[in-house]
Design a protein around this motif. Sequence first.
Motif, PDB file in Angstrom:
ATOM      1  N   GLY A  83      -9.474 -12.693  28.326  1.00  0.00           N
ATOM      2  CA  GLY A  83      -8.427 -11.766  28.716  1.00  0.00           C
ATOM      3  C   GLY A  83      -7.121 -12.082  28.035  1.00  0.00           C
ATOM      4  N   ASN A  84      -6.232 -11.103  28.072  1.00  0.00           N
ATOM      5  CA  ASN A  84      -4.946 -11.258  27.399  1.00  0.00           C
ATOM      6  C   ASN A  84      -3.950 -10.315  28.054  1.00  0.00           C
ATOM      7  OD1 ASN A  84      -2.837 -10.526  25.309  1.00  0.00           O
ATOM      8  ND2 ASN A  84      -3.919 -12.150  24.219  1.00  0.00           N
ATOM      9  N   ILE A  85      -2.775 -10.824  28.356  1.00  0.00           N
ATOM     10  CA  ILE A  85      -1.693  -9.983  28.855  1.00  0.00           C
ATOM     11  C   ILE A  85      -0.399 -10.439  28.202  1.00  0.00           C
ATOM     12  CG2 ILE A  85      -1.319 -11.451  30.903  1.00  0.00           C
ATOM     13  CD1 ILE A  85      -0.513  -8.839  32.384  1.00  0.00           C
ATOM     14  N   SER A  86       0.385  -9.473  27.776  1.00  0.00           N
ATOM     15  CA  SER A  86       1.641  -9.832  27.105  1.00  0.00           C
ATOM     16  C   SER A  86       2.735  -8.852  27.509  1.00  0.00           C
ATOM     17  CB  SER A  86       1.473  -9.825  25.583  1.00  0.00           C
ATOM     18  OG  SER A  86       1.248  -8.515  25.103  1.00  0.00           O
ATOM     19  N   LEU A  87       3.938  -9.369  27.535  1.00  0.00           N
ATOM     20  CA  LEU A  87       5.111  -8.555  27.833  1.00  0.00           C
ATOM     21  C   LEU A  87       6.188  -8.897  26.821  1.00  0.00           C
ATOM     22  CD1 LEU A  87       6.669  -6.559  29.638  1.00  0.00           C
ATOM     23  CD2 LEU A  87       7.354  -8.522  31.051  1.00  0.00           C
ATOM     24  N   GLN A  88       6.711  -7.863  26.172  1.00  0.00           N
ATOM     25  CA  GLN A  88       7.753  -8.056  25.166  1.00  0.00           C
ATOM     26  C   GLN A  88       8.944  -7.166  25.482  1.00  0.00           C
ATOM     27  OE1 GLN A  88       5.258  -7.123  21.644  1.00  0.00           O
ATOM     28  NE2 GLN A  88       5.786  -9.153  20.886  1.00  0.00           N
ATOM     29  N   TYR A  89      10.130  -7.707  25.213  1.00  0.00           N
ATOM     30  CA  TYR A  89      11.362  -6.929  25.275  1.00  0.00           C
ATOM     31  C   TYR A  89      12.068  -7.045  23.937  1.00  0.00           C
ATOM     32  CZ  TYR A  89      10.932  -6.342  30.314  1.00  0.00           C
ATOM     33  OH  TYR A  89      10.495  -5.988  31.566  1.00  0.00           O
ATOM     34  N   GLY A  90      12.800  -6.016  23.587  1.00  0.00           N
ATOM     35  CA  GLY A  90      13.449  -6.067  22.289  1.00  0.00           C
ATOM     36  C   GLY A  90      14.674  -5.185  22.203  1.00  0.00           C
ATOM     37  N   ASN A  91      15.309  -5.269  21.031  1.00  0.00           N
ATOM     38  CA  ASN A  91      16.522  -4.503  20.776  1.00  0.00           C
ATOM     39  C   ASN A  91      16.720  -4.390  19.275  1.00  0.00           C
ATOM     40  OD1 ASN A  91      18.857  -3.083  21.210  1.00  0.00           O
ATOM     41  ND2 ASN A  91      20.087  -4.831  21.862  1.00  0.00           N
ATOM     42  N   TYR A  92      17.636  -3.514  18.902  1.00  0.00           N
ATOM     43  CA  TYR A  92      18.036  -3.371  17.503  1.00  0.00           C
ATOM     44  C   TYR A  92      19.320  -4.168  17.310  1.00  0.00           C
ATOM     45  CZ  TYR A  92      14.642   0.403  17.530  1.00  0.00           C
ATOM     46  OH  TYR A  92      13.485   1.134  17.648  1.00  0.00           O
ATOM     47  N   LEU A  93      19.240  -5.201  16.509  1.00  0.00           N
ATOM     48  CA  LEU A  93      20.381  -6.096  16.298  1.00  0.00           C
ATOM     49  C   LEU A  93      20.929  -5.868  14.901  1.00  0.00           C
ATOM     50  CD1 LEU A  93      18.933  -9.376  17.883  1.00  0.00           C
ATOM     51  CD2 LEU A  93      20.301  -7.574  18.972  1.00  0.00           C
ATOM     52  N   THR A  94      22.075  -5.220  14.828  1.00  0.00           N
ATOM     53  CA  THR A  94      22.655  -4.863  13.535  1.00  0.00           C
ATOM     54  C   THR A  94      24.168  -4.869  13.609  1.00  0.00           C
ATOM     55  OG1 THR A  94      22.809  -3.104  11.869  1.00  0.00           O
ATOM     56  CG2 THR A  94      22.429  -2.420  14.150  1.00  0.00           C
ATOM     57  N   PRO A  95      24.819  -5.314  12.544  1.00  0.00           N
ATOM     58  CA  PRO A  95      26.282  -5.217  12.505  1.00  0.00           C
ATOM     59  C   PRO A  95      26.770  -3.847  12.026  1.00  0.00           C
ATOM     60  CG  PRO A  95      25.499  -6.356  10.551  1.00  0.00           C
ATOM     61  CD  PRO A  95      24.288  -6.067  11.400  1.00  0.00           C
ATOM     62  N   HIS A  96      25.845  -2.970  11.648  1.00  0.00           N
ATOM     63  CA  HIS A  96      26.228  -1.666  11.090  1.00  0.00           C
ATOM     64  C   HIS A  96      26.516  -0.664  12.208  1.00  0.00           C
ATOM     65  CE1 HIS A  96      25.038  -3.214   7.192  1.00  0.00           C
ATOM     66  NE2 HIS A  96      23.819  -3.451   7.633  1.00  0.00           N
ATOM     67  N   ASP A  97      27.482  -1.010  13.070  1.00  0.00           N
ATOM     68  CA  ASP A  97      27.775  -0.125  14.190  1.00  0.00           C
ATOM     69  C   ASP A  97      28.520   1.126  13.757  1.00  0.00           C
ATOM     70  OD1 ASP A  97      30.107  -1.405  13.539  1.00  0.00           O
ATOM     71  OD2 ASP A  97      30.348  -2.416  15.465  1.00  0.00           O
ATOM     72  N   ASN A  98      28.996   1.164  12.512  1.00  0.00           N
ATOM     73  CA  ASN A  98      29.592   2.402  12.003  1.00  0.00           C
ATOM     74  C   ASN A  98      28.515   3.426  11.641  1.00  0.00           C
ATOM     75  OD1 ASN A  98      28.737   0.687   9.891  1.00  0.00           O
ATOM     76  ND2 ASN A  98      29.934   1.874   8.410  1.00  0.00           N
ATOM     77  N   VAL A  99      27.271   2.964  11.500  1.00  0.00           N
ATOM     78  CA  VAL A  99      26.147   3.856  11.202  1.00  0.00           C
ATOM     79  C   VAL A  99      25.359   4.144  12.477  1.00  0.00           C
ATOM     80  CG1 VAL A  99      24.013   4.140   9.886  1.00  0.00           C
ATOM     81  CG2 VAL A  99      25.989   2.998   8.844  1.00  0.00           C
ATOM     82  N   TYR A 100      24.979   3.080  13.169  1.00  0.00           N
ATOM     83  CA  TYR A 100      24.150   3.212  14.377  1.00  0.00           C
ATOM     84  C   TYR A 100      25.040   3.046  15.604  1.00  0.00           C
ATOM     85  CZ  TYR A 100      20.735   2.114  10.751  1.00  0.00           C
ATOM     86  OH  TYR A 100      20.002   2.096   9.587  1.00  0.00           O
ATOM     87  N   ILE A 101      25.596   4.149  16.051  1.00  0.00           N
ATOM     88  CA  ILE A 101      26.550   4.081  17.161  1.00  0.00           C
ATOM     89  C   ILE A 101      25.817   3.814  18.474  1.00  0.00           C
ATOM     90  CG2 ILE A 101      28.173   5.640  16.008  1.00  0.00           C
ATOM     91  CD1 ILE A 101      27.195   7.841  17.925  1.00  0.00           C
TER      92      ILE A 101
END
Length: 903
Positions: free
Chosen positions: A230-248
Amino acid sequence: MKRWYQLFIMIIIYYSALSAQTTGKISGTVKDADSGEALVGANIILVGTHQGAATDLQGDYYIINIIPGNYAIEARMMGYAPMRVENVRVFVNRTIGIDFSLKPEVIEGEVVTVQAEKMSIKKDQTNSIRNISSEDISILPAESVYEVVAMQPGVVGNHFRGGRSNEVTYLIDGVSVTDAFSHEQTTSNVNPEVVEDVEVITGTFNAEYGDAMSGVVNVVTKEGGNSIKGNISLQYGNYLTPHDNVYIGLKAGEFNRISDLKASIVGPLWKSKLFYVVNVRMNQDDGYLNGIRYFNVTDYSDFTPRDVENWHVESSGDSSITDMSWNENISAFAKLTFKPTNNLKLALSGTWNSGEGKSYSHAYRFNPTGVPAWHNETQLAILNINYLLSKAAFIDAKISYSDYWTGYYLYENPLEAAYVHDEYHRNNGPWFYTGGQDKSHSNRTEKKLSGKVDLTWQVSKQHSIKTGFDINQIELSQKAYTIRNAFEGSGIENEYIETPDGKRIYPNYRPIIHSNESIHTDEYQVEPIHGAYFIQDKMEFNMMVVNVGVRFDYFDPQTIYPSNYRNPANQDYYVESERMSIYPEADSKYQVSPRLGLSYDLGGSALLRFAYGHFLQLPPLNYYYQNSTFRIAASDFSTTTGNAQLQPQKTIQYEVGLYQQLSRSMSLEVAVWYKDIYDLVTASVFTTYNQRRYGVFTNKEYGNARGLELKYEFRQDFISAGVNYTLAFTRGIADNPYSSFTRAGSEMDPVNKLIPMNWDQRHTLNLYGGYNTPRWGSTLLCYIDSGQPYTWNPIPQSPLSAINLFPNNEYRPLQFSVDINAYYQIAKIYGMNLRLTLLVYNLFDRLNEEWVNSQTGRAYTAVVQETDILGHRSSFSTYEDVYQNPAMYSSPRMVKCGLNISF
């Protein structure tokens, strides 16, 4: 009983679908280690199974119908020490060569154990086949089978060897899951955790495969075993970028922007008889492209006047950041495998997928709630019956049923009262919509009952005959509307009331959908039939393998067509009968496709191969049935109509390849290929008797492609590394069926020579390296892609602006990205392994340009003139906001961290 059995077989033969083999074969020779003489009657056992063989008078053996996976194989004979070869990897549709040299027995019971070579010679490979095992998939920075497929040589995005993106067939356990409407997407998907083997064929392929011109992807799922895992997994994530002038709107601490929960278990219900596999996955991604809710859909704004004092502005939004590229998906997979006897295996599997989300629309950036969402849901059931007739022959039968639904709308009910008046839908001045809604509304259901019966007969060690018959019954229902106003044409539809606070209200609105006679509706339900028969012979000699086969395909669209496309719907009446259409039944289509492949062993460590074939594919069903009433709009170039007389599209392809085993740990594979592509679908311009111009899909366009593929692989102990490189040249007349039609509608000169297609990526380079132990490991994957074409347009002041330049006349910049997958086992508690996981896409956060400005050739730029600034009238945005579209760039750096528990 006999009559029931015959009826059962007839049902299987009648209801069938595109299918492919899901088993492999092991063959070899057993010799005396001292004398080199063949050993007759030696027993070969596939350890842990009931499968095996005995050597013949030449010391040869073969074992057929082996499920893909890792095995140990053992040779035994009286007077000789048993010999076992471990970690033998069996791939689908492949012959694995394992030879034994037995030594006279010295100590009773002693077993000589050796490890199978990871770099075994691919003697039976006559074309470009790449098999990716479950072990390989588990260490790659990839979360879907299709990401793994995209890493292979010859693949550029969804394009295989220069073909259009709808020229590939996708299979799960040998059953087609490519949607018949567009051929652009798969109706069902399985998670990598339940995949045993992926077979990727990027060029020529055997006669058993059909309805594809450029490639085949065959995904084989696991079957379970006698031990519970058996196998169970839980992942959390985010977009980490300094380009906040592009990705508001992205926040570094928001690590629940992405969540992914996966669980799976395999094991026995009845030891050695009944096994199960269960897998579920729930994932959500809020996306990286956001909007700002300055406006609601009922806001009315008018920036048409030049004087600011005369603008009418309603902005009732709360200015909140709103996700505009999100998705949520749930999937489940279950499989039962029953082996009541050594010769019979029954497998029943079910797949369920459900998802919804939104795709970013830059025009709605400040009115994000006006954008529809996509939705889909699929159920797929497959019954597989595999019966071993003898040690040399088996029958494989599949029956499957799928029910696929997809929709695109704001509200499921097209008559929903929440739809608003079209006068709110305005963008004059700022370019961005300051209210209103996109009122596209579509629902499509595709049900498919299918099955297949294959017979594989190993006539001798040299000849393996395979033949099969399949037929598809498809029920396709399409409902596409543009939602209209019931008050349209009444004279009062645009009357409004203005409240004391300046709010403009349009009371005369009620959403309706028009009948199928209207150009605003495309609705039909059809039940076409598609069948095929093939026969092929795989001839395996000492130094050569020959694959020869032929395929016969049949298609009946089961619909009508107009006899006169100058008056297709009889909208205009003429006394002359030849000017009026009648509606005969469309013809059935037949085609024959020969296939040939050769490989020659160059001294045991190298293999030279050649392949040739005709590969035919039905056009997507949309091009047969679109605009089923054949009515033509009053304006030119606003209607395209399906054609039930379309013929299959055709590719003729040649391929030469060389496989070289450089050492026990290294191999190199090189292939060069060329293909001609005929009868591609395009919308040809027809003119009615009253001079209205519209499009009818016909088989007209031509293209060709050529290229070189290189694959280098290194594997030793825990180290793996590789290089995949593709050099490709793709030429044609039109990128898609609408290209020439759109160009004619824009009064541009037709393309009269072969030009690069918009996916003509000259160089594609993928590099990977990994070190993976049972406790910890990491794999790094690097993509380097030369730019794909775009159409450069000069500024109006340039003399070149008077020339109708051909499309795809320039290339976008190079793309570069690095992904990483890593894990570390932190503990083992009560037999359970606890592992930390890390997955990073676009590690260096490079801004890769997916598309560019047509005048500058770069993203986020434009040739800005004074007239552009003066023409932009807005109280909430600048002209830079218009051309600075964040969707021009691919995803920023995405990081997912998680905990995995396995037992």
